[in-house]
Design a protein around this motif. Structure first.
Motif, PDB file in Angstrom:
ATOM      1  N   LEU A 280      -9.240  -7.542  -5.550  1.00 21.97           N
ATOM      2  CA  LEU A 280      -8.196  -6.611  -4.959  1.00 21.97           C
ATOM      3  C   LEU A 280      -6.889  -7.716  -4.359  1.00 21.97           C
ATOM      4  O   LEU A 280      -5.960  -7.401  -4.593  1.00 21.97           O
ATOM      5  CB  LEU A 280      -8.731  -5.925  -3.643  1.00 21.97           C
TER       6      LEU A 280
ATOM      7  N   ARG B 287      -6.155   2.624   4.393  1.00 21.45           N
ATOM      8  CA  ARG B 287      -6.232   2.785   2.921  1.00 21.45           C
ATOM      9  C   ARG B 287      -6.298   1.674   2.234  1.00 21.45           C
ATOM     10  O   ARG B 287      -7.143   1.531   1.192  1.00 21.45           O
ATOM     11  CB  ARG B 287      -4.663   3.268   2.531  1.00 21.45           C
ATOM     12  N   TYR B 288      -6.150   0.549   2.724  1.00 20.05           N
ATOM     13  CA  TYR B 288      -6.539  -0.799   2.330  1.00 20.05           C
ATOM     14  C   TYR B 288      -7.803  -1.308   2.088  1.00 20.05           C
ATOM     15  O   TYR B 288      -8.550  -1.516   1.206  1.00 20.05           O
ATOM     16  CB  TYR B 288      -5.575  -1.882   2.559  1.00 20.05           C
TER      17      TYR B 288
ATOM     18  N   ARG C 288     -14.110  -0.098  -2.260  1.00 22.36           N
ATOM     19  CA  ARG C 288     -14.355   0.470  -3.644  1.00 22.36           C
ATOM     20  C   ARG C 288     -14.339  -0.684  -4.704  1.00 22.36           C
ATOM     21  O   ARG C 288     -15.372  -0.561  -5.436  1.00 22.36           O
ATOM     22  CB  ARG C 288     -13.548   1.609  -3.881  1.00 22.36           C
ATOM     23  N   SER C 289     -13.398  -1.446  -4.534  1.00 18.99           N
ATOM     24  CA  SER C 289     -13.428  -2.615  -5.294  1.00 18.99           C
ATOM     25  C   SER C 289     -14.559  -3.319  -5.392  1.00 18.99           C
ATOM     26  O   SER C 289     -14.747  -4.149  -6.131  1.00 18.99           O
ATOM     27  CB  SER C 289     -11.910  -3.182  -5.493  1.00 18.99           C
TER      28      SER C 289
ATOM     29  N   GLU D 248       0.802  -1.011   0.099  1.00 21.91           N
ATOM     30  CA  GLU D 248       0.067  -0.023   0.012  1.00 21.91           C
ATOM     31  C   GLU D 248       0.817   1.288   0.182  1.00 21.91           C
ATOM     32  O   GLU D 248       1.886   1.241   0.453  1.00 21.91           O
ATOM     33  CB  GLU D 248      -0.874   0.058   1.417  1.00 21.91           C
ATOM     34  N   GLU D 249       0.376   2.216  -0.592  1.00 24.17           N
ATOM     35  CA  GLU D 249       1.154   3.345  -0.731  1.00 24.17           C
ATOM     36  C   GLU D 249       1.249   4.191   0.615  1.00 24.17           C
ATOM     37  O   GLU D 249       0.291   4.101   1.388  1.00 24.17           O
ATOM     38  CB  GLU D 249       0.740   4.582  -1.746  1.00 24.17           C
TER      39      GLU D 249
ATOM     40  N   HIS E 231     -10.214   0.985   2.572  1.00 26.01           N
ATOM     41  CA  HIS E 231     -10.909   1.831   1.735  1.00 26.01           C
ATOM     42  C   HIS E 231     -11.030   1.472   0.111  1.00 26.01           C
ATOM     43  O   HIS E 231     -11.898   1.541  -0.482  1.00 26.01           O
ATOM     44  CB  HIS E 231     -10.152   3.355   1.582  1.00 26.01           C
ATOM     45  N   ARG E 232      -9.936   0.972  -0.445  1.00 24.04           N
ATOM     46  CA  ARG E 232      -9.408   0.449  -1.598  1.00 24.04           C
ATOM     47  C   ARG E 232     -10.277  -0.774  -1.889  1.00 24.04           C
ATOM     48  O   ARG E 232     -11.150  -0.954  -2.861  1.00 24.04           O
ATOM     49  CB  ARG E 232      -8.238   0.066  -1.801  1.00 24.04           C
ATOM     50  N   ALA E 233     -10.591  -1.540  -0.599  1.00 20.62           N
ATOM     51  CA  ALA E 233     -11.117  -2.776  -1.005  1.00 20.62           C
ATOM     52  C   ALA E 233     -12.705  -2.565  -1.091  1.00 20.62           C
ATOM     53  O   ALA E 233     -13.439  -3.221  -1.852  1.00 20.62           O
ATOM     54  CB  ALA E 233     -10.999  -3.622   0.560  1.00 20.62           C
TER      55      ALA E 233
END
Ligand code: ZN
Length: 383
Positions: free
Chosen positions: A364, A349-350, A356-357, A302-303, A352-354
């Motif tokens: 993901l 962040r992960y 959305r995906s 993760e960034e 959040h991304r999860a």
């Protein structure tokens, strides 16, 4: 074995040179010898050089295969171009990849032409033995035996989720609030090390006596390296065993070179120690990756920009929130250990991304499994 090492170093360098001069030609006339071509020429070369024909043919051929692999990695931009092998600096392994010609028993390893070598076989090998590699580490020799076992596809796991962040000065913090302090292996050996290094400097250059002390210096380094590796193995095993997804920061190379995005304590991470930390961290992430795959989990990168100055409670970004080890949000007053806070940010962040995906219907976590064979590496000391 030392003689073979020298012969193989010569073989590597001469085969390397053949490749380099092949590539150096004009565009239309370039030659790219394959491992197959070079192995074919091996017969001729071995006829001329007694000391090379002393090394088993398979071992020579395998070295050329390794050189070929190194070039393939280079062409696919995964690694830098292979280098010359220099005595005293680069390691050469004697690899026997044909499982029928070598054997191992209770306390011996039988290697072609060498016969029985006494070795400490400290654990049973599971599965089918594939390759046997003899490698020198300073004044000791080791045999590495790779075995292959069939395993069922692991059941994919996506929980529990944890993020791990490396903190300043040899610590690892996770989003559950645990902080693990790595023992300072090198620092603990520094006194002993500098004493030995002074002894090396005092002795006559090139003498037997100096050699003796050089070996002692090398043994200290080796012991530091092994203790560090052992520690990382135990830690990564613990994490991989009890988690499905582990999130680590994406080690962007640019970030590492041009100092630090997001005001991480660059001073404390600078210099030699930082180099060691980075190398150790990369190794740790690697261990987590393959250990998680074995159990059906996954490692996610993760960034990490601004992760050390963002509040995990109210998302406020402020450099002043962070001072050394502690994090006190200037906006909402949230308090935590600075590295735990950073790990929480990574996890958020992960997630959040999860989320959305899930909405977009994407996968993901890279799909685990499809692994029907597992390679296990065993290291044994050759006496
Ligand atoms: Zn806050």
């Amino acid at each position: 074995m030392l003689r073979w090492e020298c012969a193989l170093r010569f073989l590597w360098n001469i085969a390397h040179e053949q490749r380099l001069s092949g590539y150096a030609r004009l565009t239309g006339e370039r030659k790219f010898p394959s491992a197959f071509d070079q192995i074919n020429e091996l017969t001729e070369l071995r006829k001329e050089l007694d000391w090379l024909s002393d090394v088993p043919r398979n071992v020579c051929a395998q070295l050329l295969v390794e050189l070929d692999k190194a070039w393939q990695y280079c062409f696919s931009r995964l690694k830098n171009a292979p280098k010359w092998k220099r005595k005293g600096r680069d390691q050469i392994s004697l690899i026997e990849s044909h499982c029928k010609v070598w054997r191992f028993g209770d306390s011996v390893i039988r290697f072609p032409k060498l016969g029985d070598l006494r070795a400490v076989i400290h654990r049973p090998c599971e599965g089918r033995p594939k390759t046997c590699t003899l490698k020198r580490d300073g004044d000791q020799w080791f045999a590495t035996i790779v075995c292959e076992i069939d395993v069922a596809d692991p059941i994919s796991r996506v929980e529990p989720i944890v993020a791990i962040d490396r903190g300043v000065v040899n610590t690892v913090a996770d989003s559950d609030g645990n902080i693990v302090r790595s023992p300072r292996f090198l620092e603990n050996s520094l006194r002993q090390l500098s004493r030995m290094q002074r002894a090396v400097a005092r002795k006559q250059k090139g003498s037997k006596n100096q050699e003796k002390y050089k070996i002692r210096v090398m043994r200290i380094y080796r012991s530091v390296r092994r203790r560090r590796e052992h520690f990382l193995h135990v830690l990564s095993h613990d994490y991989a065993k009890s988690h499905g997804v582990i999130i680590v920061e994406d080690l962007n190379i640019r970030n590492m070179v041009h100092g630090v995005s997001g005001g991480r304590n660059s001073n404390q991470k600078s210099g030699l120690n930082r180099g060691i930390l980075d190398a150790g961290w990369g190794k740790f992430a690697n261990m987590l990756d393959y250990k998680l795959r074995w159990s059906g989990g996954a490692l996610v990168k993760e960034e990490s920009s601004y992760s050390s100055v963002t509040c995990s409670s109210c998302q406020n970004i402020d450099k002043r929130s962070r001072s050394h080890q502690s994090f006190i949000c200037t906006s909402c007053g949230y308090q935590d250990h600075a590295d735990v806070n950073a790990a929480r940010i990574l996890k958020q962040r992960y997630e959040h991304r999860a989320n959305r995906s899930v909405l977009l219907g994407e996968e993901l976590v890279p799909e685990a499994g499809r692994r029907t064979k597992k390679k296990i590496t065993n290291h044994f000391t050759v006496i």
